[in-house]
Design an enzyme around this catalytic site. Structure first.
Site, PDB file in Angstrom:
ATOM      1  N   ASP A 175      -5.011  -8.109  -3.442  1.00 16.22           N
ATOM      2  CA  ASP A 175      -5.251  -7.875  -2.119  1.00 16.22           C
ATOM      3  C   ASP A 175      -6.799  -8.392  -1.613  1.00 16.22           C
ATOM      4  OD1 ASP A 175      -5.140  -7.117   0.531  1.00 16.22           O
ATOM      5  OD2 ASP A 175      -5.254  -4.887   0.136  1.00 16.22           O
ATOM      6  N   HIS A 178       0.796  -1.156  -0.014  1.00 16.59           N
ATOM      7  CA  HIS A 178       0.054  -0.029  -0.006  1.00 16.59           C
ATOM      8  C   HIS A 178       0.771   1.017   0.046  1.00 16.59           C
ATOM      9  CE1 HIS A 178      -3.465  -2.307   0.444  1.00 16.59           C
ATOM     10  NE2 HIS A 178      -3.093  -2.960   1.630  1.00 16.59           N
TER      11      HIS A 178
HETATM   12 ZN   LIG Z   1      -3.414  -6.826   2.549  1.00 23.79          ZN
END
Ligand SMILES: [Zn+2]
Length: 455
Positions: free
Chosen positions: A330, A279
């Site tokens: 994800d 991220h």
């Molecule tokens: Zn994750």
């Protein structure tokens, strides 16, 4: 010896800004042994004979795509959490409800279907960021790595390679709050016991390998970060860590440790070439410099970040700082490497109101070789002699791709345009169908098992 000659209408070769037409690719025992662009304007003199036995690959053939960040079980939440308001934290409560229902058998079935969905999308390798280690209440299974084994088996059934990023997850918050409820299933007590458990897990190394993960600075106390980082370092294994997905994590880390999560990781030896920060949506400029100087990678997960209302990470600034970018689906709100990759460029456009931040080849690199490298597979993700024979062929004649230039697939194609997938020399997907898994049927059954039956 299994030897095949493939003739790609177009193939995207390393260091090329655009795909090359008419490329002969030879593979032997799962490795690429020859890559020959045929002469422009025609084939070699003996062309017809030489190519008679070649398997035609109409469309654009890409190297294998890597999904560098996955939590397979989150797929069960797709399309089920969109009814009301909320944020990352309210979504997480729903995710924990599914977590509570998984055991090694149901996880094997679910992950097998999810990894097969990835194969259909052209993904030949996945990084599974795995933290659901133990049974209810945190009681270890008879085999303390039963969940890890289920994931490795699932990838084998689905036909893709896997790096099991075994996550150390010890606390519920930066201030050391203990795990409670479902979270107890994630915990090993301390980092040494985490290392002991992971040490005992040794998959075959052919289709699966083990890496380490620090779940986040919320989940591993500062004084134990070095234990996890040291374990990965000694084994030359990749180390992944969720980083600054939420401003709340930054605030909590500053309050407890007086520094940002990135600085905390740096101070405990957890950054470096083998590390991938997942991220990095809300880094400070100092954080970006730290990541760049240490050559730490960043795995962007744009479709999840938008689904969870996380924000837009500074992708261009990070790339300019020398940070290798990779991509992950994800939470699997979407499993589509094309959508994931173009979002890197399109999100920058929204932020800056300008176009042209990432060339198509940069998106390809993030989706292929950089992703594989982040997962420890340095011999994959390029159509080059010596690399693993992963070939992903995208149709150029679908309703989405008809009329586009081959490089334009990154802005036009979807996962549904992947016609054929070869992993380690073996055909896994043909005509858009997985050869061994009925993907929609298995997804429906596996998801019902962990959701509707209990509602
Ligand atoms: Zn994750």
């Amino acid at each position: 010896m299994t030897s095949t000659r493939w003739l790609a209408e177009y193939a995207w070769l390393p260091e090329q800004a655009e795909p090359t037409p008419d490329v002969l690719i030879e593979t032997v025992n799962g490795r690429i042994t020859g890559v020959t662009p045929l002469a422009p304007g025609g084939r070699p003199d003996a062309g017809v004979d030489v190519l008679a036995d070649a398997v035609r690959l109409p469309g654009l053939t890409l190297p294998g795509l890597a999904n560098a960040h996955s939590h397979a079980f989150h797929r069960a939440l797709r399309g089920r959490t969109h009814g009301g308001r909320g944020d990352f934290w309210s979504w997480r409560d729903q995710m924990y409800a599914v977590t509570g229902r998984l055991d090694p058998d149901s996880y094997l079935a679910l992950a097998r279907a999810v990894y097969a969905e990835m194969a259909l999308a052209g993904i030949t390798c996945v990084g599974e960021f795995h933290y659901l280690h133990h049974g209810p209440g945190g009681t270890p299974y008879d085999d303390p790595n039963a969940m890890s084994a289920a994931l490795v088996e699932a990838a084998a059934h689905a036909g893709i390679r896997l790096t099991l990023l075994d996550a150390c997850y010890l606390t519920a918050a930066v201030d050391g709050q203990p795990l409670a409820g479902t979270q107890q299933r994630f915990g090993d007590g301390d980092a040494l016991r985490w290392a002991e458990r992971v040490e005992a897990f040794t998959p075959d190394g052919v289709h699966a390998r083990v890496g380490a993960a620090i779940h986040s600075v919320r989940a591993v106390p500062a004084e134990q970060l070095a234990t996890v980082a040291g374990w990965a370092d000694r084994r030359d294994a990749p180390l992944h860590v969720h980083l600054s997905e939420q401003p709340a994590e930054n605030d909590a880390c500053r309050a407890v440790h007086g520094r940002t999560p990135t600085r905390l990781l740096a101070d405990h030896g957890a950054l470096g070439r083998a590390t991938t920060a997942v991220h990095a949506t809300h880094p400070t400029s100092g954080d970006v410099a730290l990541l760049g100087e240490s050559r730490t990678g960043v795995c962007l997960c744009p479709t999840t970040e938008r689904d969870l209302a996380d924000g837009i990470g500074p992708a261009r600034r990070m790339a300019d700082a020398g940070i290798p970018l990779s991509l992950g689906s994800d939470s699997h709100a979407v499993i589509d490497p094309f959508e994931e990759a173009r979002a890197v460029e399109l999100d920058e456009r929204l932020r800056t109101r300008e176009r042209g931040h990432f060339a198509p080849v940069a998106l390809l690199t993030a989706a292929s070789s950089a992703g594989h490298a982040a997962l420890g597979w340095t011999d994959a993700g390029r159509i080059a002699v010596g690399d693993r024979a992963d070939l992903v062929t995208v149709r150029l004649d679908s309703v989405r791709t008809a009329g586009v230039t081959p490089a334009g697939v990154w802005f036009a194609a979807s996962a549904a345009d992947v016609a054929q997938v070869v992993v380690d020399g073996r055909v896994l997907v043909r005509d858009g169908h997985h050869l061994t898994v009925d993907v929609p049927q298995e997804l429906a059954t596996a998801i019902a098992e962990v959701t509707t039956r209990h509602e």
